[in-house]
Design an enzyme around this catalytic site. Sequence first.
Site, short mmCIF file in Angstrom:
data_model
loop_
_atom_site.label_atom_id
_atom_site.label_comp_id
_atom_site.label_asym_id
_atom_site.label_seq_id
_atom_site.Cartn_x
_atom_site.Cartn_y
_atom_site.Cartn_z
N TRP A 101 -25.19 17.23 -0.83
CA TRP A 101 -25.48 18.42 -1.30
C TRP A 101 -24.84 19.54 -0.53
CZ3 TRP A 101 -31.69 20.31 -1.37
CH2 TRP A 101 -31.66 21.67 -1.82
N GLU A 102 -23.98 20.45 -0.63
CA GLU A 102 -23.40 21.39 -0.12
C GLU A 102 -23.52 22.84 -0.63
OE1 GLU A 102 -19.05 20.45 0.35
OE2 GLU A 102 -19.55 18.23 0.30
N PHE A 103 -24.58 23.28 0.05
CA PHE A 103 -25.56 22.93 0.98
C PHE A 103 -26.95 23.69 0.46
CE2 PHE A 103 -21.68 22.92 3.28
CZ PHE A 103 -21.60 21.72 3.98
#
Length: 368
Positions: free
Chosen positions: A135-137
Amino acid sequence: MANLNLVQLVSVALVLTASTSGTASATAVKGIYWMDQPLFPASTINTSLFTHVYYAFLAPNATTFKLYVSNSSNITLTNFITAFRTRIPTILSIGGSNATSFSLIFSNNTTRATFINSTISVARAYGFDGVDLDWEFPQNSDDTNNLGSLFQEWRIAITADAALTRKPPLLLTAAVYFAVDFFLSDNPRTYPVTSINQNVDWVNVMSYNFHGSWNNDTGAPSGLFNPTRNISVVDGLKSWIGAGVKPEKLVMGMPLYGMTWQLEDPKVNGIGAAVMGPGPGSNGAMAYFKVLEFNMQKNAKVVYDVDTMSVYSYSGSYWIGYDDPLTVTAKVGYAQALSLGGYFFWAAGYDTNNWKISTQASKAWIVS
């Protein structure tokens, strides 16, 4: 900036590595991510150099919140697992830099459960040994709180699945920011340390992309140190440990690519030199094997920088910052000095044909 010659850099790398003798474990993580690419099929990965291979990426459907497997992805997933079955553990990575629906999906326990159950179902259907969240971010404190709940509920579901199927529980990992908190942002938030310690097998710390085409000067993209700002591999890892994350839960990331710039003045060519924009490569990025080609074809000057423990090269107005086997040796030594759980690379296909960097990293990890 002080420049380091080859002999000096080897000496520093050996000191860092030797200082860890007797502290490393044979179970260290040596991971690598692989993306679907016709020029580098998964079957060509040298599995003797790694302990885990990540498939990147699948993403959840924005409406159903379940993992979406297209017909083409089904073929790719099947070929990926076939290449590694019985040879090396495989982990299904979910998300990536283009994934946008996580904040919504993770906002309540109902949608989290739908997502979690689909990840376990897909992982088991194809024969993966684990699942990974990239997960960015997380963008705010609500996101990081929900992430902590997600990890807890994911662990419960994985444990229940193992009991039901009588198979080993799936590994649960996550790719995370280089630091435990987003101190460079105007919206402060911190990763859920307690939940990570209790529920995640390890986190892959993305200790790279510190400097790139978005900057107006040259810099070390993944410098071990930074004498001017707390943006470095060391600073990031220490922030995780300082926040209470167990060192063995931290896996240090290293890039198999460099960042490129075009200098404003070719005569001003050190770290911090002014630039006009990105240099050669793809949007200012260049695979390591391409960097070596550039250096040879352009007769580039190669410089080792002691202040950042990084390497760069330049020819004319073009400048590239990157890691090589020597700087990676120093990083591996430092990771062991911190008693980390291991390291990983982004990404397969960027190293040389004979796995020059990956081989050196594997050799540099001293086993007690």
